[in-house]
Design a protein around this motif. Structure first.
Motif, PDB file in Angstrom:
ATOM      1  N   UNK A   1       0.863  -1.177   0.000  1.00 19.33           N
ATOM      2  CA  UNK A   1       0.000   0.000   0.000  1.00 19.33           C
ATOM      3  C   UNK A   1       0.901   1.229   0.000  1.00 19.33           C
ATOM      4  N   UNK A   2       0.625   2.177  -0.918  1.00 22.68           N
ATOM      5  CA  UNK A   2       1.430   3.390  -1.031  1.00 22.68           C
ATOM      6  C   UNK A   2       0.519   4.600  -1.085  1.00 22.68           C
ATOM      7  N   UNK A   3       1.073   5.754  -0.726  1.00 18.45           N
ATOM      8  CA  UNK A   3       0.271   6.977  -0.741  1.00 18.45           C
ATOM      9  C   UNK A   3       1.167   8.190  -0.922  1.00 18.45           C
ATOM     10  N   UNK A   4       0.636   9.218  -1.622  1.00 21.31           N
ATOM     11  CA  UNK A   4       1.273  10.529  -1.604  1.00 21.31           C
ATOM     12  C   UNK A   4       1.243  11.040  -0.171  1.00 21.31           C
ATOM     13  N   UNK A   5       2.300  11.725   0.222  1.00 17.12           N
ATOM     14  CA  UNK A   5       2.356  12.297   1.559  1.00 17.12           C
ATOM     15  C   UNK A   5       2.717  13.764   1.437  1.00 17.12           C
ATOM     16  N   UNK A   6       1.819  14.620   1.893  1.00 15.08           N
ATOM     17  CA  UNK A   6       2.026  16.068   1.822  1.00 15.08           C
ATOM     18  C   UNK A   6       2.354  16.588   3.221  1.00 15.08           C
ATOM     19  N   UNK A   7       3.417  17.380   3.312  1.00 15.60           N
ATOM     20  CA  UNK A   7       3.925  17.846   4.599  1.00 15.60           C
ATOM     21  C   UNK A   7       3.933  19.365   4.613  1.00 15.60           C
ATOM     22  N   UNK A   8       3.547  19.939   5.744  1.00 15.06           N
ATOM     23  CA  UNK A   8       3.547  21.391   5.891  1.00 15.06           C
ATOM     24  C   UNK A   8       3.883  21.764   7.331  1.00 15.06           C
TER      25      UNK A   8
ATOM     26  N   UNK B   1       1.106  16.405   8.490  1.00 19.24           N
ATOM     27  CA  UNK B   1       1.157  15.485   7.362  1.00 19.24           C
ATOM     28  C   UNK B   1      -0.255  15.113   6.958  1.00 19.24           C
ATOM     29  N   UNK B   2      -0.482  14.996   5.653  1.00 16.69           N
ATOM     30  CA  UNK B   2      -1.769  14.527   5.158  1.00 16.69           C
ATOM     31  C   UNK B   2      -1.539  13.532   4.033  1.00 16.69           C
ATOM     32  N   UNK B   3      -2.429  12.551   3.947  1.00 17.33           N
ATOM     33  CA  UNK B   3      -2.336  11.508   2.929  1.00 17.33           C
ATOM     34  C   UNK B   3      -3.123  11.933   1.703  1.00 17.33           C
ATOM     35  N   UNK B   4      -2.495  11.798   0.530  1.00 19.49           N
ATOM     36  CA  UNK B   4      -3.161  12.111  -0.718  1.00 19.49           C
ATOM     37  C   UNK B   4      -3.617  10.851  -1.433  1.00 19.49           C
ATOM     38  N   UNK B   5      -3.361  10.785  -2.727  1.00 17.64           N
ATOM     39  CA  UNK B   5      -3.765   9.639  -3.535  1.00 17.64           C
ATOM     40  C   UNK B   5      -3.104   8.369  -3.020  1.00 17.64           C
ATOM     41  N   UNK B   6      -3.849   7.264  -3.044  1.00 14.79           N
ATOM     42  CA  UNK B   6      -3.348   5.974  -2.547  1.00 14.79           C
ATOM     43  C   UNK B   6      -3.372   4.920  -3.650  1.00 14.79           C
ATOM     44  N   UNK B   7      -2.470   3.951  -3.498  1.00 12.59           N
ATOM     45  CA  UNK B   7      -2.348   2.868  -4.480  1.00 12.59           C
ATOM     46  C   UNK B   7      -2.175   1.518  -3.791  1.00 12.59           C
TER      47      UNK B   7
ATOM     48  N   UNK C   1       4.092  -5.567  -9.272  1.00 14.84           N
ATOM     49  CA  UNK C   1       5.062  -4.557  -9.660  1.00 14.84           C
ATOM     50  C   UNK C   1       4.450  -3.292 -10.233  1.00 14.84           C
ATOM     51  N   UNK C   2       3.126  -3.235 -10.360  1.00  9.82           N
ATOM     52  CA  UNK C   2       2.455  -2.045 -10.863  1.00  9.82           C
ATOM     53  C   UNK C   2       1.512  -1.498  -9.791  1.00  9.82           C
ATOM     54  N   UNK C   3       1.216  -0.204  -9.915  1.00  4.07           N
ATOM     55  CA  UNK C   3       0.360   0.447  -8.932  1.00  4.07           C
ATOM     56  C   UNK C   3      -1.034   0.700  -9.502  1.00  4.07           C
ATOM     57  N   UNK C   4      -2.035   0.317  -8.720  1.00  8.93           N
ATOM     58  CA  UNK C   4      -3.426   0.549  -9.078  1.00  8.93           C
ATOM     59  C   UNK C   4      -3.987   1.582  -8.102  1.00  8.93           C
ATOM     60  N   UNK C   5      -4.487   2.707  -8.630  1.00 13.24           N
ATOM     61  CA  UNK C   5      -5.008   3.756  -7.763  1.00 13.24           C
ATOM     62  C   UNK C   5      -6.259   3.277  -7.031  1.00 13.24           C
ATOM     63  N   UNK C   6      -6.320   3.566  -5.743  1.00 13.36           N
ATOM     64  CA  UNK C   6      -7.466   3.174  -4.918  1.00 13.36           C
ATOM     65  C   UNK C   6      -8.566   4.225  -5.088  1.00 13.36           C
ATOM     66  N   UNK C   7      -9.746   3.833  -5.604  1.00 13.26           N
ATOM     67  CA  UNK C   7     -10.804   4.813  -5.843  1.00 13.26           C
ATOM     68  C   UNK C   7     -11.662   5.022  -4.594  1.00 13.26           C
ATOM     69  N   UNK C   8     -12.363   6.165  -4.520  1.00 16.87           N
ATOM     70  CA  UNK C   8     -13.392   6.298  -3.484  1.00 16.87           C
ATOM     71  C   UNK C   8     -14.488   5.279  -3.783  1.00 16.87           C
TER      72      UNK C   8
END
Length: 225
Positions: free
Chosen positions: A125-132, A140-146, A151-158
């Motif tokens: 499981x992977x995610x964009x991580x935005x830091x401020x 920290x906030x979590x963005x798009x997740x996969x 070996x490939x990433x599938x985006x997790x949809x709402x």
């Protein structure tokens, strides 16, 4: 090299509390790791999230136990990934019954222009991580997740993706760090949350120690597009 968190925060880095900068400004060349020891005042989750949290225990990624006043440790270790850039591995241990471990690896993702968080020992499981920076605290906030499949990433949809926020700050009155984290989902509600406090010390790293995370060479989301 510039530390990973400093790169993520950017120019606002200097507005963080000095103790926060010291803890999160870890660089691989400094030869040290940060070790936090404290207690979680609260560990909680929705009953609807329990099945997914049980699956997380198979890869040291989240867990279903609840509790109050739970002892915990967090070790943050910098290293250089296979691309030659700064990375961090974080290992948390919660003294629940049974004890649980939560591991993740943070790396810079040029394709996404932000940090990527690879959760668990295998990073499935992977995610964009935005830091401020917020009033001296690290946010920290979590963005798009996969999901990483073959070996490939599938985006997790709402509605299967989650909304996650963490805030880490230094309490001058108590002379300790405080942390608050919440992961929510529109279907199950609170997936996981905790609030706690801890103290930090720095320990030297061995010069010949192996890489702390096998995920330093794993392709990141966007690199296989």
């Amino acid at each position: 090299m510039t530390g990973l968190f400093e790169r993520g925060v950017g120019d606002a880095w200097r507005t963080l509390h000095p103790r926060v900068r010291d803890r999160y400004g870890l660089e691989s060349g400094a030869g040290r790791e940060a070790v936090g020891v404290g207690r979680m005042h609260e560990l909680d989750r929705s009953p609807l999230a329990v099945p997914a949290l049980w699956l997380g225990t198979l890869d040291d990624f989240l867990f279903p136990e609840r509790g109050a006043d739970v002892p915990f440790t967090i070790v943050t270790e910098p290293f250089v990934d296979d691309e030659g850039t700064e990375a961090l591995v974080l290992r948390r241990r919660f003294e629940t019954s049974p004890p649980r471990t939560f591991v993740d690896t943070l790396r810079w993702n040029p394709a996404r222009g932000c940090l990527t968080d690879l959760f668990g020992r295998h990073g499935r499981v992977a995610a964009d991580l935005h830091i401020s920076a917020e009033d001296g605290a690290l946010a920290l906030s979590i963005g798009t997740q996969w999901l990483r499949v073959g070996g490939r990433y599938l985006e997790v949809p709402p509605p299967f993706s989650a909304d996650g926020h963490l805030r880490d700050w230094y309490d001058d009155g108590e002379n300790r760090f405080r942390v608050s984290a919440t992961i929510t989902n529109p279907v199950v509600g609170t997936v996981f949350e905790y609030q706690g406090a801890f103290e930090t010390e720095f320990r030297p790293l061995e010069d010949d120690a192996p890489s702390p995370s096998a995920l330093g060479g794993v392709a990141l989301p966007g690199e296989n597009a």
